[in-house]
Design an enzyme around this catalytic site. Structure first.
Site, PDB file in Angstrom:
ATOM      1  N   ASP A  61      -2.637  51.423 -15.446  1.00 49.64           N
ATOM      2  CA  ASP A  61      -4.072  51.141 -15.328  1.00 49.64           C
ATOM      3  C   ASP A  61      -4.834  52.412 -14.946  1.00 49.64           C
ATOM      4  OD1 ASP A  61      -3.674  48.449 -15.858  1.00 49.64           O
ATOM      5  OD2 ASP A  61      -3.368  47.958 -13.758  1.00 49.64           O
TER       6      ASP A  61
HETATM    7  C1  LIG Z   1      -5.967  41.094 -18.287  1.00 50.45           C
HETATM    8  C2  LIG Z   1      -5.584  40.110 -19.381  1.00 50.45           C
HETATM    9  C3  LIG Z   1      -4.064  40.003 -19.481  1.00 50.45           C
HETATM   10  C4  LIG Z   1      -6.146  38.729 -19.034  1.00 50.45           C
HETATM   11  O1  LIG Z   1      -5.834  37.852 -20.101  1.00 50.45           O
HETATM   12  P1  LIG Z   1      -6.631  36.493 -20.414  1.00 50.45           P
HETATM   13  O2  LIG Z   1      -7.285  35.983 -19.165  1.00 50.45           O
HETATM   14  O3  LIG Z   1      -5.695  35.605 -21.128  1.00 50.45           O
HETATM   15  O4  LIG Z   1      -7.700  36.907 -21.544  1.00 50.45           O
HETATM   16  P2  LIG Z   1      -9.097  37.674 -21.534  1.00 50.45           P
HETATM   17  O5  LIG Z   1      -9.212  38.554 -20.363  1.00 50.45           O
HETATM   18  O6  LIG Z   1      -9.257  38.340 -22.845  1.00 50.45           O
HETATM   19  O7  LIG Z   1     -10.171  36.494 -21.495  1.00 50.45           O
HETATM   20  C5  LIG Z   1     -10.399  35.666 -20.423  1.00 50.45           C
HETATM   21  C6  LIG Z   1     -11.261  34.478 -20.797  1.00 50.45           C
HETATM   22  O8  LIG Z   1     -12.459  34.568 -20.039  1.00 50.45           O
HETATM   23  C7  LIG Z   1     -13.577  34.448 -20.877  1.00 50.45           C
HETATM   24  N1  LIG Z   1     -14.666  35.245 -20.286  1.00 50.45           N
HETATM   25  C8  LIG Z   1     -14.564  36.400 -19.641  1.00 50.45           C
HETATM   26  N2  LIG Z   1     -15.763  36.804 -19.203  1.00 50.45           N
HETATM   27  C9  LIG Z   1     -16.642  35.843 -19.565  1.00 50.45           C
HETATM   28  C10 LIG Z   1     -18.024  35.681 -19.353  1.00 50.45           C
HETATM   29  N3  LIG Z   1     -18.761  36.571 -18.703  1.00 50.45           N
HETATM   30  N4  LIG Z   1     -18.600  34.565 -19.846  1.00 50.45           N
HETATM   31  C11 LIG Z   1     -17.865  33.634 -20.497  1.00 50.45           C
HETATM   32  N5  LIG Z   1     -16.550  33.735 -20.715  1.00 50.45           N
HETATM   33  C12 LIG Z   1     -15.946  34.844 -20.236  1.00 50.45           C
HETATM   34  C13 LIG Z   1     -13.108  34.965 -22.207  1.00 50.45           C
HETATM   35  O9  LIG Z   1     -13.900  34.509 -23.244  1.00 50.45           O
HETATM   36  C14 LIG Z   1     -11.692  34.401 -22.251  1.00 50.45           C
HETATM   37  O10 LIG Z   1     -11.764  33.037 -22.614  1.00 50.45           O
HETATM   38  P3  LIG Z   1     -10.569  32.312 -23.409  1.00 50.45           P
HETATM   39  O11 LIG Z   1      -9.411  32.282 -22.442  1.00 50.45           O
HETATM   40  O12 LIG Z   1     -11.111  30.974 -23.708  1.00 50.45           O
HETATM   41  O13 LIG Z   1     -10.311  33.138 -24.605  1.00 50.45           O
HETATM   42  C15 LIG Z   1      -6.183  40.546 -20.742  1.00 50.45           C
HETATM   43  O14 LIG Z   1      -7.576  40.605 -20.611  1.00 50.45           O
HETATM   44  C16 LIG Z   1      -5.682  41.873 -21.280  1.00 50.45           C
HETATM   45  O15 LIG Z   1      -4.593  41.971 -21.813  1.00 50.45           O
HETATM   46  N6  LIG Z   1      -6.512  42.944 -21.152  1.00 50.45           N
HETATM   47  C17 LIG Z   1      -6.217  44.241 -21.720  1.00 50.45           C
HETATM   48  C18 LIG Z   1      -5.227  45.031 -20.897  1.00 50.45           C
HETATM   49  C19 LIG Z   1      -5.688  45.192 -19.471  1.00 50.45           C
HETATM   50  O16 LIG Z   1      -6.641  45.867 -19.197  1.00 50.45           O
HETATM   51  N7  LIG Z   1      -4.969  44.536 -18.568  1.00 50.45           N
HETATM   52  C20 LIG Z   1      -5.324  44.488 -17.168  1.00 50.45           C
HETATM   53  C21 LIG Z   1      -4.873  45.660 -16.489  1.00 50.45           C
HETATM   54  S1  LIG Z   1      -5.242  45.555 -14.783  1.00 50.45           S
END
Ligand SMILES: CC(C)(COP(=O)(O)OP(=O)(O)OC[C@H]1O[C@@H](n2cnc3c(N)ncnc32)[C@H](O)[C@@H]1OP(=O)(O)O)[C@@H](O)C(=O)NCCC(=O)NCCS
Length: 395
Positions: free
Chosen positions: A168
């Site tokens: 990260d």
């Molecule tokens: C961190 C991680 C594993 C979390 O995975 P996740 O919770 O399954 O997926 P996302 O973070 O993409 O999305 C979270 C959800 O919140 C929703 N969301 C987030 N912010 C939002 C907002 N402001 N308003 C509405 N919805 C929101 C998204 O639409 C998504 O919804 P869904 O589950 O229905 O698709 C993933 O985001 C990821 O792999 N990120 C890239 C690598 C990274 O940076 N990892 C973290 C290192 S610390």
């Protein structure tokens, strides 16, 4: 005092650690960072420990100097507010899974229509392309998949994760560098662009000479404990009362070490005459020769001797010891902020030291939605329309 990134506006959709680590550096150096958080819940780190008064100190150290705006991006009103913000912004940062921003209808193609000069900067586990691109990842996945765990630790410990989440940290730092490059390019050409940093690429890129060991040396490197893959001696050594470390990277330093140990006979010993030979004959021979000496002295005695001889030397400090160390204090690497819920807390200072335009920690991390009114009022929303948005759960 003026800061280097004053005037740069960042719409920060990052979460967890990697993305927020990037926007922390931008905010420390004067960028206006507006952190978009899900209404009522916010960034996932708001639940990460340690906590005090039910408030996350994890979130608090990482999000200093930023503003928080709650925004439901699932609603059209939420998206409209984001579009208004992006219109006047320089940079958008995000680290959702690949595809999440598009699914919400606020991906690069949409935001570029609103602001063609926008710099849209993403971190993901595996990048926008390739067979793994759509998979989620946290640091440990990147440390495992990049090869880093396979060369970290001792043979008997098995594959080992580096302590803090450096997948990260590095990807956040690369994103910061990429954003500054893109800002410079835009300065010259007026052109915005997309920027794509993958945690797996990032850690693979910092495997140092492990890659050329494989591609040029023709073997798959394994774990080497605390020893360095290319410099010898460069390791931890047993003293009477614990471990110390030495880094001896040149023949000049090698001669100094031999003299400090009273072992001038080793200087021209053909087994150890240069770095390559010292590496080839390190285990068990050279390491035993050095420890035969270091075991007879305390850590403090070794420090006095080695530091006095100009040899790179370190005690192995714990987090408490380094936090209270005069060097940490002299460099202002531990600073105090007054958080409205946690109270006075000490957090990491600013590591990138610009002498004419220094960064600083001026504001504690925001409470969830702390800047809703301020930001929406600037966009022209009246008190009534803001409370309507609140009632509808848009903010
Ligand atoms: C961190 C991680 C594993 C979390 O995975 P996740 O919770 O399954 O997926 P996302 O973070 O993409 O999305 C979270 C959800 O919140 C929703 N969301 C987030 N912010 C939002 C907002 N402001 N308003 C509405 N919805 C929101 C998204 O639409 C998504 O919804 P869904 O589950 O229905 O698709 C993933 O985001 C990821 O792999 N990120 C890239 C690598 C990274 O940076 N990892 C973290 C290192 S610390």
């Amino acid at each position: 005092m003026m800061k280097a990134l004053e005037g740069v506006r960042v719409i920060d959709l990052t979460q967890a650690y990697s993305g927020p680590f990037c926007t922390m550096h931008l905010a420390d150096h004067g960028a206006e960072v507006i952190k978009i958080e899900r209404p009522g819940m916010g960034d996932q780190t708001r639940d990460w420990g340690p906590t005090k008064n039910d408030c996350s100190a994890y979130y608090a150290f990482l999000n200093r100097n930023k503003k928080s705006l709650e925004l439901d991006l699932g609603s059209q009103e939420g998206k409209d507010i984001l579009f208004k913000l992006v219109k006047d912004a320089d940079v958008v940062c995000e680290n959702f899974k690949v595809g999440t921003m598009d699914k919400l209808g606020v991906g690069y193609e949409e935001l570029k229509k609103v602001n063609p000069k926008i710099i849209y900067a993403s971190i993901s586990g595996f990048g926008l392309t390739g067979p793994l691109s759509k998979l989620p990842a946290y640091d440990i996945v990147a440390q495992a998949m990049s090869g880093l765990m396979s060369i970290t630790g001792f043979e008997e410990s098995g594959p080992t994760k580096v302590g803090p989440s450096i997948g990260d940290n590095y990807s956040g730092a690369y994103l910061t560098i990429g954003i500054l490059m893109a800002l410079y390019h835009r300065e010259k050409t007026g052109e915005g662009q997309r920027l794509d940093v993958a945690m797996m690429d990032t850690l693979y890129s910092v495997l140092e000479n492990a890659i050329v060991k494989y591609t040029v040396g023709g073997f798959v490197p394994g774990q080497e404990g605390n020893a360095d893959p290319s410099i010898t001696p460069f390791d931890s050594f047993q003293a009477k009362d614990g471990l110390i470390v030495l880094g001896v990277g040149t023949n000049g330093l090698w001669a100094k070490l031999c003299k400090a140990m009273g072992r001038e006979d080793l200087i021209n010993n053909p087994l150890y005459e240069n770095n390559i030979k010292r590496g080839d004959n390190y285990l068990p021979g050279l390491k035993n020769e050095i420890e035969a000496f270091t075991k007879t002295k305390t850590k403090a005695e070794l420090e006095e001797l080695m530091v006095g001889s100009g040899i790179p030397f370190g005690q192995i400090l714990n987090v408490g010891e380094v936090s209270e160390h005069p060097q940490t204090k002299a460099r202002e690497m531990l600073v105090e902020v007054d958080h409205p819920v946690i109270g006075k807390m000490r957090i990491q200072g600013v590591p990138i030291k610009l002498h004419n335009t220094p960064g600083s920690v001026d504001m504690p991390a925001p409470l969830l939605g702390q800047h809703n009114e301020e930001i929406l009022a600037k966009l022209g929303y009246s008190k009534e329309s803001i409370s309507e948005l609140k009632d509808k759960g848009v903010i």
